[in-house]
Design an enzyme around this catalytic site. Structure first.
Site: not given
Length: 317
Positions: A62, A66, A72, A93, A190
């Site tokens: 994850r 993120h 980038g 976050n 997920h």
């Protein structure tokens, strides 16, 4: 076209290519002569950390997503807040964790190859290793990313949200040069991890003016989720596993979508477009097809590069 509009077009294309340059300057043998053992070190650190804490692989995968979706894949997500609040403290976050694992890997690598390997590359290796450790596919990570110097919490608003519909998802991915197939394949991430109530609350309370619960959500799952996430007196970190096999990287996620048992609106949204729906069906029926697509899409996503330097400490520019 006038010369001024041609210049504007050229400049915008140049900025786009600088921010989202797919594969520029990245190569599979980037560290061959300068730090050949880098990937083995990262694998070792990730494996050890995952034995102690089963949530590490999902957290690192994850974290990489993120990171790549903001400026980038430049490790901007790892920077600590200083004068301004950094990405890691932005609303989407605050639940990221396992930063210490990247720090541990960086420490070992710096001792062997000082100033050579970027934190962005370490995070890209860590994401791949997290998938492999969890039973998923492997791939050759392109190398040579640089670390960014800028990290702003306000920019985390650009992350695709769990409440997004298909057109919002498509736009978010297209802005980063990613296709509908990339969207469906990468959503398969997920299959790992845990979600807090806030990410799917919109589906189980006050869904719209006619329905309290999202009518596309399976009633038995809706009842379970309402029990875990009541409107009042909810436990502080309440939530649920992303899927029943949430420590195993598999294609269960797609099977659940077809049964109307996915958690997020953005997961369910994959059924609202003919192309994404057919990919969901394909990945649900073939783990091999999913693994192949996921690996290819991870290579594409992790090649969006933007940084300028190699940090000595991943938390400080």
């Amino acid at each position: 076209m006038s010369s001024s509009s041609a210049l504007i077009l050229f400049n915008s294309l140049l900025i786009f290519s600088l921010i989202y340059s797919h594969g520029n300057a990245l190569s599979s043998n980037y560290y061959k002569n300068t730090c050949p053992q880098v990937e083995d070190i990262v694998t070792q650190v990730i494996t050890e950390a995952s034995k102690k804490d089963k949530t590490v692989p999902a957290a690192l995968l994850r974290m990489h997503f993120h990171d790549c979706f903001i400026r980038g894949c430049d490790a901007s997500v790892l920077l600590n807040s200083k004068k301004n609040t950094s990405e890691k403290d932005g609303p989407p976050n605050v639940s990221l964790h396992a930063f210490f694992v990247i720090d541990s890997a960086k420490k070992v690598i710096e001792a062997l190859c000082p100033g050579i390997v970027s934190c962005a590359d370490i995070l890209a290796f860590a994401a791949r290793d997290s998938v492999v450790i969890s039973g998923g596919p492997s791939w050759d990570v392109p190398k040579g990313r640089k670390d960014g110097r800028t990290s702003k919490a306000s920019e985390t608003r650009q992350l695709p949200a769990p409440t997004f519909n298909i057109s919002q998802l498509q736009q978010s991915f297209a802005q980063r040069g990613l296709s509908l197939e990339d969207l469906v394949a990468l959503s398969g991430g997920h299959t790992l991890g845990f979600s807090h109530c806030s990410s799917f609350n919109n589906r189980i309370h006050n869904f719209n003016t006619t329905h309290d619960v999202d009518p596309t959500l399976h009633p038995s799952l809706a009842a379970t989720l309402k029990g875990i996430c009541p409107l009042k007196n909810r436990a502080k970190n309440a939530g649920t596993a992303m899927d029943p096999s949430s420590a195993t990287f598999d294609n269960t996620y797609y099977k659940l979508i077809l049964q109307n048992k996915s958690l997020f609106s953005s997961d369910q949204a994959l059924l609202s477009n003919p192309k994404t729906k057919s990919l969901v069906s394909e990945f649900a029926s073939s783990k091999e097809a999913f693994f192949k697509s996921f690996a290819n899409s991870m290579i594409r996503m992790s090649s969006i590069n933007g940084g300028q330097e190699v940090r000595r400490d991943c938390r400080v520019a």
